[in-house]
Design a protein around this motif. Structure first.
Motif, PDB file in Angstrom:
ATOM      1  N   LYS A   8       0.875  -1.176   0.000  1.00  0.00           N
ATOM      2  CA  LYS A   8       0.000   0.000   0.000  1.00  0.00           C
ATOM      3  C   LYS A   8       0.912   1.227   0.000  1.00  0.00           C
ATOM      4  CE  LYS A   8      -3.640   2.480   2.357  1.00  0.00           C
ATOM      5  NZ  LYS A   8      -4.459   2.602   3.565  1.00  0.00           N
ATOM      6  N   LEU A   9       0.817   2.008  -1.058  1.00  0.00           N
ATOM      7  CA  LEU A   9       1.637   3.208  -1.213  1.00  0.00           C
ATOM      8  C   LEU A   9       0.792   4.438  -0.902  1.00  0.00           C
ATOM      9  CD1 LEU A   9       3.388   2.287  -4.560  1.00  0.00           C
ATOM     10  CD2 LEU A   9       4.277   2.010  -2.248  1.00  0.00           C
ATOM     11  N   THR A  10       1.348   5.346  -0.125  1.00  0.00           N
ATOM     12  CA  THR A  10       0.616   6.545   0.272  1.00  0.00           C
ATOM     13  C   THR A  10       1.507   7.771   0.145  1.00  0.00           C
ATOM     14  OG1 THR A  10      -0.580   5.201   1.889  1.00  0.00           O
ATOM     15  CG2 THR A  10      -0.763   7.583   2.107  1.00  0.00           C
ATOM     16  N   THR A  11       0.970   8.791  -0.482  1.00  0.00           N
ATOM     17  CA  THR A  11       1.610  10.107  -0.508  1.00  0.00           C
ATOM     18  C   THR A  11       0.684  11.060   0.245  1.00  0.00           C
ATOM     19  OG1 THR A  11       0.537  10.843  -2.539  1.00  0.00           O
ATOM     20  CG2 THR A  11       2.611   9.622  -2.786  1.00  0.00           C
ATOM     21  N   ASP A  12       1.003  12.333   0.233  1.00  0.00           N
ATOM     22  CA  ASP A  12       0.146  13.323   0.893  1.00  0.00           C
ATOM     23  C   ASP A  12      -1.239  13.389   0.259  1.00  0.00           C
ATOM     24  OD1 ASP A  12       2.131  13.969   2.667  1.00  0.00           O
ATOM     25  OD2 ASP A  12       2.849  15.682   1.498  1.00  0.00           O
ATOM     26  N   THR A  13      -1.333  13.048  -1.012  1.00  0.00           N
ATOM     27  CA  THR A  13      -2.600  13.236  -1.725  1.00  0.00           C
ATOM     28  C   THR A  13      -3.220  11.960  -2.293  1.00  0.00           C
ATOM     29  OG1 THR A  13      -1.402  13.688  -3.781  1.00  0.00           O
ATOM     30  CG2 THR A  13      -1.992  15.586  -2.399  1.00  0.00           C
ATOM     31  N   GLU A  14      -2.464  10.868  -2.373  1.00  0.00           N
ATOM     32  CA  GLU A  14      -2.972   9.661  -3.020  1.00  0.00           C
ATOM     33  C   GLU A  14      -2.596   8.403  -2.251  1.00  0.00           C
ATOM     34  OE1 GLU A  14      -2.610   9.200  -7.269  1.00  0.00           O
ATOM     35  OE2 GLU A  14      -1.790  11.235  -7.376  1.00  0.00           O
ATOM     36  N   SER A  15      -3.369   7.344  -2.513  1.00  0.00           N
ATOM     37  CA  SER A  15      -3.084   6.040  -1.938  1.00  0.00           C
ATOM     38  C   SER A  15      -3.385   4.975  -2.996  1.00  0.00           C
ATOM     39  CB  SER A  15      -3.948   5.803  -0.700  1.00  0.00           C
ATOM     40  OG  SER A  15      -3.682   4.542  -0.160  1.00  0.00           O
ATOM     41  N   HIS A  16      -2.489   3.994  -3.127  1.00  0.00           N
ATOM     42  CA  HIS A  16      -2.650   2.931  -4.122  1.00  0.00           C
ATOM     43  C   HIS A  16      -2.268   1.590  -3.500  1.00  0.00           C
ATOM     44  CE1 HIS A  16      -3.147   5.761  -7.440  1.00  0.00           C
ATOM     45  NE2 HIS A  16      -2.197   6.481  -6.851  1.00  0.00           N
ATOM     46  N   LYS A  17      -2.989   0.549  -3.880  1.00  0.00           N
ATOM     47  CA  LYS A  17      -2.662  -0.811  -3.436  1.00  0.00           C
ATOM     48  C   LYS A  17      -2.111  -1.595  -4.620  1.00  0.00           C
ATOM     49  CE  LYS A  17      -6.015  -1.012   0.256  1.00  0.00           C
ATOM     50  NZ  LYS A  17      -7.174  -1.704   0.816  1.00  0.00           N
ATOM     51  N   LEU A  18      -1.031  -2.321  -4.374  1.00  0.00           N
ATOM     52  CA  LEU A  18      -0.377  -3.115  -5.401  1.00  0.00           C
ATOM     53  C   LEU A  18      -0.290  -4.561  -4.969  1.00  0.00           C
ATOM     54  CD1 LEU A  18       2.737  -0.792  -5.797  1.00  0.00           C
ATOM     55  CD2 LEU A  18       0.553  -0.572  -6.966  1.00  0.00           C
ATOM     56  N   GLU A  19      -0.312  -5.458  -5.931  1.00  0.00           N
ATOM     57  CA  GLU A  19      -0.061  -6.871  -5.655  1.00  0.00           C
ATOM     58  C   GLU A  19       0.904  -7.375  -6.708  1.00  0.00           C
ATOM     59  OE1 GLU A  19      -2.557 -10.713  -6.524  1.00  0.00           O
ATOM     60  OE2 GLU A  19      -3.273  -9.772  -4.661  1.00  0.00           O
ATOM     61  N   TRP A  20       1.917  -8.082  -6.239  1.00  0.00           N
ATOM     62  CA  TRP A  20       2.931  -8.604  -7.142  1.00  0.00           C
ATOM     63  C   TRP A  20       3.191 -10.047  -6.757  1.00  0.00           C
ATOM     64  CZ3 TRP A  20       8.727  -6.897  -6.893  1.00  0.00           C
ATOM     65  CH2 TRP A  20       9.433  -7.451  -7.950  1.00  0.00           C
ATOM     66  N   MET A  21       3.093 -10.959  -7.703  1.00  0.00           N
ATOM     67  CA  MET A  21       3.335 -12.367  -7.431  1.00  0.00           C
ATOM     68  C   MET A  21       4.338 -12.897  -8.452  1.00  0.00           C
ATOM     69  SD  MET A  21       0.729 -15.624  -7.375  1.00  0.00           S
ATOM     70  CE  MET A  21      -0.438 -14.748  -6.388  1.00  0.00           C
ATOM     71  N   THR A  22       5.353 -13.592  -7.957  1.00  0.00           N
ATOM     72  CA  THR A  22       6.319 -14.225  -8.845  1.00  0.00           C
ATOM     73  C   THR A  22       6.440 -15.693  -8.483  1.00  0.00           C
ATOM     74  OG1 THR A  22       8.193 -13.666  -7.412  1.00  0.00           O
ATOM     75  CG2 THR A  22       7.685 -12.131  -9.188  1.00  0.00           C
TER      76      THR A  22
ATOM     77  N   SER B   4      -0.406  -6.938 -11.166  1.00  0.00           N
ATOM     78  CA  SER B   4      -1.757  -6.449 -11.385  1.00  0.00           C
ATOM     79  C   SER B   4      -1.731  -5.142 -12.164  1.00  0.00           C
ATOM     80  CB  SER B   4      -2.485  -6.253 -10.059  1.00  0.00           C
ATOM     81  OG  SER B   4      -1.970  -5.126  -9.394  1.00  0.00           O
ATOM     82  N   PHE B   5      -2.818  -4.873 -12.834  1.00  0.00           N
ATOM     83  CA  PHE B   5      -2.970  -3.615 -13.559  1.00  0.00           C
ATOM     84  C   PHE B   5      -2.803  -2.442 -12.613  1.00  0.00           C
ATOM     85  CE2 PHE B   5      -5.803  -0.109 -14.705  1.00  0.00           C
ATOM     86  CZ  PHE B   5      -5.218   0.267 -15.905  1.00  0.00           C
ATOM     87  N   PHE B   6      -3.276  -2.610 -11.372  1.00  0.00           N
ATOM     88  CA  PHE B   6      -3.182  -1.523 -10.407  1.00  0.00           C
ATOM     89  C   PHE B   6      -1.736  -1.185 -10.066  1.00  0.00           C
ATOM     90  CE2 PHE B   6      -7.489  -0.817  -9.949  1.00  0.00           C
ATOM     91  CZ  PHE B   6      -8.156  -2.033  -9.938  1.00  0.00           C
ATOM     92  N   MET B   7      -0.856  -2.174 -10.056  1.00  0.00           N
ATOM     93  CA  MET B   7       0.551  -1.893  -9.772  1.00  0.00           C
ATOM     94  C   MET B   7       1.130  -1.012 -10.871  1.00  0.00           C
ATOM     95  SD  MET B   7       3.659  -4.451  -8.981  1.00  0.00           S
ATOM     96  CE  MET B   7       5.261  -3.807  -8.551  1.00  0.00           C
ATOM     97  N   LEU B   8       0.840  -1.368 -12.102  1.00  0.00           N
ATOM     98  CA  LEU B   8       1.336  -0.576 -13.213  1.00  0.00           C
ATOM     99  C   LEU B   8       0.752   0.836 -13.181  1.00  0.00           C
ATOM    100  CD1 LEU B   8       2.922  -0.357 -15.835  1.00  0.00           C
ATOM    101  CD2 LEU B   8       0.938  -1.314 -17.015  1.00  0.00           C
ATOM    102  N   ALA B   9      -0.547   0.939 -12.998  1.00  0.00           N
ATOM    103  CA  ALA B   9      -1.192   2.244 -12.972  1.00  0.00           C
ATOM    104  C   ALA B   9      -0.706   3.087 -11.797  1.00  0.00           C
ATOM    105  CB  ALA B   9      -2.708   2.073 -12.902  1.00  0.00           C
ATOM    106  N   ALA B  10      -0.568   2.461 -10.631  1.00  0.00           N
ATOM    107  CA  ALA B  10      -0.126   3.201  -9.453  1.00  0.00           C
ATOM    108  C   ALA B  10       1.307   3.698  -9.625  1.00  0.00           C
ATOM    109  CB  ALA B  10      -0.234   2.317  -8.211  1.00  0.00           C
ATOM    110  N   THR B  11       2.157   2.841 -10.152  1.00  0.00           N
ATOM    111  CA  THR B  11       3.563   3.231 -10.354  1.00  0.00           C
ATOM    112  C   THR B  11       3.649   4.401 -11.318  1.00  0.00           C
ATOM    113  OG1 THR B  11       4.276   0.972  -9.935  1.00  0.00           O
ATOM    114  CG2 THR B  11       5.834   2.410 -11.046  1.00  0.00           C
ATOM    115  N   ILE B  12       2.920   4.317 -12.418  1.00  0.00           N
ATOM    116  CA  ILE B  12       2.927   5.415 -13.382  1.00  0.00           C
ATOM    117  C   ILE B  12       2.375   6.684 -12.737  1.00  0.00           C
ATOM    118  CG2 ILE B  12       1.871   6.259 -15.519  1.00  0.00           C
ATOM    119  CD1 ILE B  12       2.019   3.310 -16.524  1.00  0.00           C
TER     120      ILE B  12
END
Length: 108
Positions: free
Chosen positions: A24-38, A93-101
């Motif tokens: 779970k990544l958090t900045t002052d203005t945004e929060s995103h959840k990522l999942e990565w499986m290898t 996950s798509f969310f990891m890519l979108a959140a990173t970008i």
């Protein structure tokens, strides 16, 4: 270990692994959840906690450098039969890519 790649493990790699990171990544203005499986080959070890701790520290330092708060959870599973963890070689996950970008877009 992985059907899609038909991997031949090295001699010292006697187990298949599935590592999952939930971040779970958090900045002052945004929060995103990522999942990565290898999924991969590895030597079997009881030191799963130590492996996860090292991975968590690596990612935490990376995100801290960018002023991003990261809550990281990690799990590892081992299995020892052929194709026991068959699936995608690396699934992000798509969310990891979108959140990173999105997050890196904040800094440029």
């Amino acid at each position: 270990c992985e059907d899609a790649r038909n991997t031949t493990c090295m001699n010292h790699e006697n187990a298949c692994t599935t590592m999952k990171l939930n971040i779970k990544l958090t900045t002052d203005t945004e929060s995103h959840k990522l999942e990565w499986m290898t999924r991969s080959c590895a030597p079997f070890t009881e030191a799963k906690d130590a492996i996860c701790q090292a991975k968590k520290e690596t990612y935490a330092a990376y995100y801290e450098e960018a002023d991003i708060k990261a809550d990281i959870k990690c799990s590892i599973k081992f299995c020892e039969t052929d194709l026991c963890n068959a699936g995608d070689a690396a699934r992000k996950s798509f969310f990891m890519l979108a959140a990173t970008i999105g997050l890196f877009g904040l800094f440029f």
